[in-house]
Design an enzyme around this catalytic site. Sequence first.
Site, mmCIF file in Angstrom:
data_model
loop_
_atom_site.group_PDB
_atom_site.id
_atom_site.type_symbol
_atom_site.label_atom_id
_atom_site.label_comp_id
_atom_site.label_asym_id
_atom_site.label_seq_id
_atom_site.Cartn_x
_atom_site.Cartn_y
_atom_site.Cartn_z
ATOM 1 C CG ASP A 128 -1.863 -0.977 0.885
ATOM 2 O OD1 ASP A 128 -2.149 -1.654 0.136
ATOM 3 O OD2 ASP A 128 -2.527 -1.529 2.270
ATOM 4 C CB SER A 216 -10.986 3.639 -25.367
ATOM 5 O OG SER A 216 -9.651 3.889 -25.601
HETATM 6 O O1 F6P Z 1 -2.458 -4.164 2.986
HETATM 7 C C1 F6P Z 1 -2.528 -4.852 1.825
HETATM 8 C C2 F6P Z 1 -3.827 -5.150 1.469
HETATM 9 O O2 F6P Z 1 -3.910 -5.843 0.127
HETATM 10 C C3 F6P Z 1 -4.707 -3.826 0.857
HETATM 11 O O3 F6P Z 1 -4.356 -3.077 -0.261
HETATM 12 C C4 F6P Z 1 -6.095 -4.660 0.873
HETATM 13 O O4 F6P Z 1 -7.115 -3.559 1.235
HETATM 14 C C5 F6P Z 1 -6.071 -5.521 1.930
HETATM 15 O O5 F6P Z 1 -4.657 -5.998 2.157
HETATM 16 C C6 F6P Z 1 -6.589 -6.881 1.623
HETATM 17 O O6 F6P Z 1 -6.657 -7.928 2.552
HETATM 18 P P1 F6P Z 1 -7.049 -9.221 2.628
HETATM 19 O O7 F6P Z 1 -5.779 -10.102 1.744
HETATM 20 O O8 F6P Z 1 -6.887 -9.602 4.094
HETATM 21 O O9 F6P Z 1 -8.347 -9.598 2.191
#
Ligand code: F6P
Length: 324
Positions: A128, A216
């Site tokens: 993130d 597009s």
């Molecule tokens: O923090 C990493 C992340 O992939 C975020 O981008 C996403 O919101 C979350 O984890 C998804 O979490 P999980 O794999 O627990 O569904």
Amino acid sequence: MKRVAVFTSGGDAPGMNACIRAVVRGAVYHGVEVFGIRRGYNGMINGDIFPMTSHSVSNIVQRGGTILKSARSKEFMTPEGRKKAYDQLIQHGIEGLIAIGGNGTFTGALKFFEEYRIPTVGAPGTIDNDLYGTDYTIGYDTAVNTALEAIDKIRDTADSHDRVFFIEVMGRDSGYIAIQSGIAGGAEMVMVPEVLTPISEVVETLKQGWSRSKSSSIIIVAEGDVEGNAVVLAEQIREQVGVAIDMRVTTLGHIQRGGVPTAYDRILASRLGLGALEGLLEGQQNVMAGIVNNALIYTPFIDTIKLPKPINEDLLRMVRILSV
Ligand code: F6P
């Protein structure tokens, strides 16, 4: 400090293995015993703790995921869970921890220190890029490139069919992945949680594009966007456009978390893993190792958790200008 342990926690990120390797090989170099803990705080609670050697981390620098596995532990959030974890660390003679993870991981480490005084140094591992105290987090660059590859492919089909595509990317409450993949993919618009983009503005941008014979369009939506996810947004925009548009929505999802880490992520992870270990051995505690302006720094967990990491709004402005 004679014995330390390393673990990965929270969402996995490409480059975590390179970071584990740097911690283990750094410990071997400094003559310190190093243990691995499987499945983050859950493994600490259950005593899934084992000795690692230089050989344990052979041939992993190029692998996505994490050889130590990862988890989001509910039990560690309870005082009983943390007591079990402490007992296991004492039993194994662990004096210090390297935590590779994100916000939730460091929040847990801080709480643990307040109660049991076991020092932890963190390495930022999350796709993130939402942690204050480092320019980039481990896994972010790979995730952006994975999203970009998908955007490029979608653009081919969008162009062939004269369609508008809404592509949702990950990032939790952060728009970093959206902005960078959007710029690199030549998106017409990027919608992020940090800046409100009124629906009317998206509609206007689409209409202006059509008036210039643009056939597009690609709109990147960060998953945490305040106006809703890509499906909801696409529906609202369809209603407001007033003409029939051929529109599709693609959610990229967990594909962004896997894959071979880029060179950038492997190097970043190696620097941060060794930096975290050497910081711990030098007496740092409750801090995250980060790279800011190409220099290694340590930022208190409390700041990485509490302080926002603002996006560069100039980049959003650039997306508009370049999509004309
Ligand atoms: O923090 C990493 C992340 O992939 C975020 O981008 C996403 O919101 C979350 O984890 C998804 O979490 P999980 O794999 O627990 O569904």
